[in-house]
Design a protein around this motif. Structure first.
Motif, PDB file in Angstrom:
ATOM      1  N   ARG A  11      -0.254  -5.745  12.349  1.00 46.82           N
ATOM      2  CA  ARG A  11       0.459  -5.045  11.279  1.00 46.82           C
ATOM      3  C   ARG A  11       0.023  -5.531   9.906  1.00 46.82           C
ATOM      4  NH1 ARG A  11       4.450  -5.774   7.826  1.00 46.82           N
ATOM      5  NH2 ARG A  11       4.937  -7.868   8.586  1.00 46.82           N
ATOM      6  N   LEU A  12      -0.045  -6.856   9.732  1.00 46.69           N
ATOM      7  CA  LEU A  12      -0.402  -7.401   8.430  1.00 46.69           C
ATOM      8  C   LEU A  12      -1.844  -7.048   8.054  1.00 46.69           C
ATOM      9  CD1 LEU A  12       1.317 -10.898   8.731  1.00 46.69           C
ATOM     10  CD2 LEU A  12       2.033  -9.013   7.262  1.00 46.69           C
ATOM     11  N   LYS A  13      -2.743  -7.118   9.012  1.00 42.55           N
ATOM     12  CA  LYS A  13      -4.133  -6.748   8.724  1.00 42.55           C
ATOM     13  C   LYS A  13      -4.242  -5.273   8.371  1.00 42.55           C
ATOM     14  CE  LYS A  13      -7.311  -8.517  11.495  1.00 42.55           C
ATOM     15  NZ  LYS A  13      -7.950  -8.959  12.764  1.00 42.55           N
ATOM     16  N   ALA A  14      -3.439  -4.430   9.015  1.00 44.55           N
ATOM     17  CA  ALA A  14      -3.458  -3.002   8.704  1.00 44.55           C
ATOM     18  C   ALA A  14      -2.950  -2.748   7.290  1.00 44.55           C
ATOM     19  CB  ALA A  14      -2.613  -2.236   9.724  1.00 44.55           C
ATOM     20  N   VAL A  15      -1.923  -3.476   6.875  1.00 41.34           N
ATOM     21  CA  VAL A  15      -1.414  -3.323   5.507  1.00 41.34           C
ATOM     22  C   VAL A  15      -2.506  -3.689   4.503  1.00 41.34           C
ATOM     23  CG1 VAL A  15       0.237  -4.216   3.813  1.00 41.34           C
ATOM     24  CG2 VAL A  15       1.007  -3.671   6.120  1.00 41.34           C
ATOM     25  N   LEU A  16      -3.183  -4.809   4.729  1.00 39.66           N
ATOM     26  CA  LEU A  16      -4.240  -5.221   3.804  1.00 39.66           C
ATOM     27  C   LEU A  16      -5.378  -4.207   3.775  1.00 39.66           C
ATOM     28  CD1 LEU A  16      -4.473  -9.071   4.471  1.00 39.66           C
ATOM     29  CD2 LEU A  16      -3.367  -7.908   2.555  1.00 39.66           C
ATOM     30  N   ALA A  17      -5.732  -3.702   4.951  1.00 40.04           N
ATOM     31  CA  ALA A  17      -6.842  -2.745   5.021  1.00 40.04           C
ATOM     32  C   ALA A  17      -6.497  -1.413   4.373  1.00 40.04           C
ATOM     33  CB  ALA A  17      -7.251  -2.531   6.475  1.00 40.04           C
ATOM     34  N   SER A  18      -5.215  -1.056   4.366  1.00 38.07           N
ATOM     35  CA  SER A  18      -4.796   0.245   3.839  1.00 38.07           C
ATOM     36  C   SER A  18      -4.876   0.330   2.326  1.00 38.07           C
ATOM     37  CB  SER A  18      -3.359   0.548   4.280  1.00 38.07           C
ATOM     38  OG  SER A  18      -2.437  -0.269   3.555  1.00 38.07           O
ATOM     39  N   GLY A  19      -4.835  -0.811   1.666  1.00 32.72           N
ATOM     40  CA  GLY A  19      -4.825  -0.820   0.211  1.00 32.72           C
ATOM     41  C   GLY A  19      -3.476  -0.512  -0.394  1.00 32.72           C
ATOM     42  N   GLU A  20      -2.430  -0.398   0.443  1.00 34.39           N
ATOM     43  CA  GLU A  20      -1.109  -0.067  -0.101  1.00 34.39           C
ATOM     44  C   GLU A  20      -0.567  -1.217  -0.946  1.00 34.39           C
ATOM     45  OE1 GLU A  20       2.393  -0.818   2.949  1.00 34.39           O
ATOM     46  OE2 GLU A  20       0.741   0.229   3.984  1.00 34.39           O
ATOM     47  N   GLU A  21       0.319  -0.878  -1.855  1.00 37.72           N
ATOM     48  CA  GLU A  21       0.894  -1.846  -2.771  1.00 37.72           C
ATOM     49  C   GLU A  21       2.264  -2.303  -2.268  1.00 37.72           C
ATOM     50  OE1 GLU A  21       0.730  -4.132  -4.722  1.00 37.72           O
ATOM     51  OE2 GLU A  21       0.875  -3.553  -6.835  1.00 37.72           O
ATOM     52  N   LEU A  22       2.576  -3.551  -2.546  1.00 35.43           N
ATOM     53  CA  LEU A  22       3.919  -4.089  -2.347  1.00 35.43           C
ATOM     54  C   LEU A  22       4.300  -4.784  -3.635  1.00 35.43           C
ATOM     55  CD1 LEU A  22       6.423  -4.962  -0.735  1.00 35.43           C
ATOM     56  CD2 LEU A  22       5.089  -6.907   0.125  1.00 35.43           C
ATOM     57  N   ARG A  23       5.409  -4.365  -4.232  1.00 40.01           N
ATOM     58  CA  ARG A  23       5.839  -4.951  -5.492  1.00 40.01           C
ATOM     59  C   ARG A  23       7.274  -5.448  -5.395  1.00 40.01           C
ATOM     60  NH1 ARG A  23       3.409  -2.673 -11.138  1.00 40.01           N
ATOM     61  NH2 ARG A  23       1.216  -2.974 -10.570  1.00 40.01           N
ATOM     62  N   ILE A  24       7.528  -6.495  -6.145  1.00 46.80           N
ATOM     63  CA  ILE A  24       8.876  -7.012  -6.338  1.00 46.80           C
ATOM     64  C   ILE A  24       9.157  -6.954  -7.831  1.00 46.80           C
ATOM     65  CG2 ILE A  24      10.431  -8.976  -6.003  1.00 46.80           C
ATOM     66  CD1 ILE A  24       8.424 -10.041  -3.932  1.00 46.80           C
ATOM     67  N   GLY A  25      10.295  -6.386  -8.220  1.00 46.14           N
ATOM     68  CA  GLY A  25      10.647  -6.351  -9.623  1.00 46.14           C
ATOM     69  C   GLY A  25       9.888  -5.295 -10.402  1.00 46.14           C
ATOM     70  N   ASP A  26      10.073  -5.335 -11.714  1.00 41.71           N
ATOM     71  CA  ASP A  26       9.506  -4.335 -12.620  1.00 41.71           C
ATOM     72  C   ASP A  26       8.573  -5.035 -13.597  1.00 41.71           C
ATOM     73  OD1 ASP A  26       9.046  -2.439 -14.663  1.00 41.71           O
ATOM     74  OD2 ASP A  26      10.987  -1.492 -14.295  1.00 41.71           O
ATOM     75  N   GLU A  27       7.337  -4.536 -13.692  1.00 40.29           N
ATOM     76  CA  GLU A  27       6.369  -5.182 -14.574  1.00 40.29           C
ATOM     77  C   GLU A  27       6.807  -5.165 -16.033  1.00 40.29           C
ATOM     78  OE1 GLU A  27       2.671  -2.798 -15.626  1.00 40.29           O
ATOM     79  OE2 GLU A  27       3.276  -1.838 -13.727  1.00 40.29           O
ATOM     80  N   ALA A  88      -1.483 -14.730   4.331  1.00 43.53           N
ATOM     81  CA  ALA A  88      -0.374 -15.562   3.847  1.00 43.53           C
ATOM     82  C   ALA A  88       0.242 -15.030   2.557  1.00 43.53           C
ATOM     83  CB  ALA A  88      -0.841 -17.000   3.653  1.00 43.53           C
ATOM     84  N   PHE A  89      -0.569 -14.513   1.639  1.00 40.56           N
ATOM     85  CA  PHE A  89      -0.003 -14.023   0.386  1.00 40.56           C
ATOM     86  C   PHE A  89       0.857 -12.788   0.634  1.00 40.56           C
ATOM     87  CE2 PHE A  89       0.081 -12.142  -3.876  1.00 40.56           C
ATOM     88  CZ  PHE A  89       0.369 -13.262  -4.640  1.00 40.56           C
ATOM     89  N   LEU A  90       0.394 -11.890   1.489  1.00 39.84           N
ATOM     90  CA  LEU A  90       1.197 -10.730   1.878  1.00 39.84           C
ATOM     91  C   LEU A  90       2.487 -11.176   2.556  1.00 39.84           C
ATOM     92  CD1 LEU A  90       1.842  -7.788   2.535  1.00 39.84           C
ATOM     93  CD2 LEU A  90       0.194  -7.922   4.427  1.00 39.84           C
ATOM     94  N   THR A  91       2.390 -12.132   3.466  1.00 39.46           N
ATOM     95  CA  THR A  91       3.578 -12.647   4.138  1.00 39.46           C
ATOM     96  C   THR A  91       4.588 -13.183   3.130  1.00 39.46           C
ATOM     97  OG1 THR A  91       2.414 -13.197   6.190  1.00 39.46           O
ATOM     98  CG2 THR A  91       4.406 -14.450   5.711  1.00 39.46           C
TER      99      THR A  91
END
Length: 359
Positions: A11-27, A88-91
Motif C-alpha cells: 500500500r505504501l509503495k503504491a501511494v509513493l508511486a501514484s504521486g498523490e499528495e498527503l497534506r496536514i494543515g493549510d499552507e 518512513a516519511f509517508l508513514t
C-alpha cells in the motif's frame, strides 16, 4: 513474510508511486512560503541549526519573528535501505495526520506527542513548533516513567511505535516528548499484540523501549541493575494496568493471556537478586541481538551496533548456561563455538557497512 507487513508495504509503495499528495494543515498558516521552506540552508539567518544525522530526514531549527519551529525535510533517498526506510516519511505523515484528527475529537489526548502545524508528502516537509530538550542520554526514575507512560498511551489509542530510539525521545529535564513516527503503524490493542497482528508476541511497549533506547544506554553504566529493577517495577505496574483496562474493554483471550505471562515473568524477576540478574541478562541479549539484526537489515549500523556485539560475545562466553534457553531463533540449538563463529561473521558484516553516527 507476515501478510500484514506485506500488505502495508504494498500500500505504501503504491501511494509513493501514484504521486498523490498527503497534506496536514493549510499552507497559508505557515510562517514562510513553502518554496522558501524547501530552500532554507544553514547560512540563512532564520536557521539556528541544521541537524543532518537523521536517516530519513534533515531537521532544521528555525527562528522566525521570535517563534521557534522544527522543519523536517525528507531525504531524496533514505539511509535505511529497506521498504520501511523508503516509506518512513509517508508513514510519519499518515500517523501525524491521524493524531491531529484524534486530538480534534479528544482534546488533551497524547500531550507528550509533538503537534504538527503543516505537512506535505510531495514537498517532503513537516513543520512543527520547536520542542525544547535533547535526545535522552541518561536514564532517571522520572524519564523512565515518562517514556513508558507516553508510549503506553500511544498504544492505547491504537498506535504501535517500533522505534522509540533516543533521538526520537526529547527530554528537557522536566518532561519527555515524542518526536518521530516513521516506524509507527496502527493496530487494534483489543485483538492484536502489535501492528503485526498476533504472530509476534515478544514485541510490546516495554520491549521496544528496552531494545531501542534502554539497552544501549545501560551499556555505558558500571551497574545498571538498580535502574533495571526500577524499570521492571514500572513494567509490572504497566502490565497490571493494561490487564485491567483491556479486560474492561473486552480484549480477546490471546491478548489478555499474553499480558498475564508478562506480568508473571516480571513478578518472578523481582523475587530476588539472582532472578533479577537472569531476567536482565536474557532481555538485554534479546535487545542487543534484535538491534544488530535491524541495523544490518537496513544497512544503518552505528558504533553502538559494534558495542552491542561486544556485549553479546562477552555474555555468551560468561553466562551461556543462563542464556541457552532464551536464544533467538537464529541462535537456538547452536553450541558456544558455533555462536562464536556466527557473531564473528555478524561483526565482519557490520564493519563492512558505512557506520552512521549514534542518535
Amino acid at each position: 513474510m507476515n501478510p500484514k507487513i506485506h500488505a502495508r508495504h504494498a500500500r505504501l509503495k503504491a501511494v509513493l508511486a501514484s504521486g498523490e499528495e498527503l497534506r496536514i494543515g493549510d499552507e497559508r498558516d505557515c510562517p514562510l512560503p513553502l518554496e522558501q521552506l524547501q530552500d532554507l540552508d544553514a547560512g540563512h539567518p532564520m536557521v539556528r541549526a541544521v541537524h543532518g544525522g537523521g536517516l530519513t530526514a534533515d531537521v532544521l531549527h528555525l527562528d522566525i519573528d521570535g517563534h521557534e519551529w522544527c522543519l523536517k525535510r525528507a531525504r531524496p533517498i533514505s539511509r535505511v535501505a529497506n521498504v520501511d526506510g523508503e516509506t518512513a516519511f509517508l508513514t510519519e505523515l499518515e500517523r501525524r495526520s491521524e493524531i491531529e484528527s484524534l486530538r480534534e475529537h479528544h482534546p488533551g489526548a497524547l500531550p507528550q506527542v509533538v503537534c504538527t502545524w503543516f505537512g506535505s508528502l510531495r514537498m517532503g516537509l513537516l513543520l512543527s513548533p520547536w520542542l525544547p530538550g535533547r535526545p535522552i542520554q541518561r536514564i532517571s526514575e522520572r524519564n523512565l516513567s515518562q517514556m513508558l507512560n507516553a508510549e503506553a498511551e500511544l498504544a492505547r489509542w491504537g498506535f504501535f511505535d517500533w522505534d522509540p530510539s533516543p533521538g526520537n525521545l526529547l527530554d528537557d529535564g522536566q518532561q519527555v516528548r515524542l518526536f518521530d513516527f516513521g516506524y509507527m503503524w496502527p493496530f487494534d490493542p483489543l485483538h492484536e499484540f502489535n501492528s503485526n497482528g498476533l504472530c509476534d508476541p515478544d514485541f510490546h511497549v516495554p520491549e521496544r523501549l528496552e531494545t531501542r533506547t534502554l539497552s544501549g544506554l545501560w551499556l555505558g553504566m558500571d551497574d545498571p541493575l538498580p535502574q533495571f529493577q526500577l524499570w521492571r517495577e514500572l513494567c509490572l505496574e504497566w502490565a497490571r494496568e493494561e490487564l485491567a483496562s483491556l479486560s474492561r474493554r473486552g480484549a480477546s483471550p490471546a491478548v489478555l493471556e499474553r499480558l498475564e505471562r508478562l506480568r508473571d515473568r516480571w513478578r518472578a524477576a523481582l523475587a530476588g537478586p539472582e532472578a533479577l540478574w537472569a531476567n536482565w541478562l536474557q532481555d538485554m541479549y534479546r535487545s542487543h541481538q534484535l538491534d544488530v539484526q535491524d541495523d544490518l537489515s537496513g544497512q544503518s549500523a552505528t558504533p553502538l551496533t559494534l558495542k552491542r556485539l561486544d556485549w553479546i560475545e562477552q555474555y555468551l562466553e560468561r553466562d551461556f548456561h543462563l542464556l541457552q534457553e532464551h536464544l533467538c531463533a537464529a541462535d537456538a540449538g547452536r553450541s558456544r563455538e558455533q555462536l562464536r563463529a556466527r557473531y564473528r561473521d555478524l561483526r565482519r558484516r557490520v564493519e563492512a557497512c558505512q557506520l552512521y553516527p549514534d542518535d
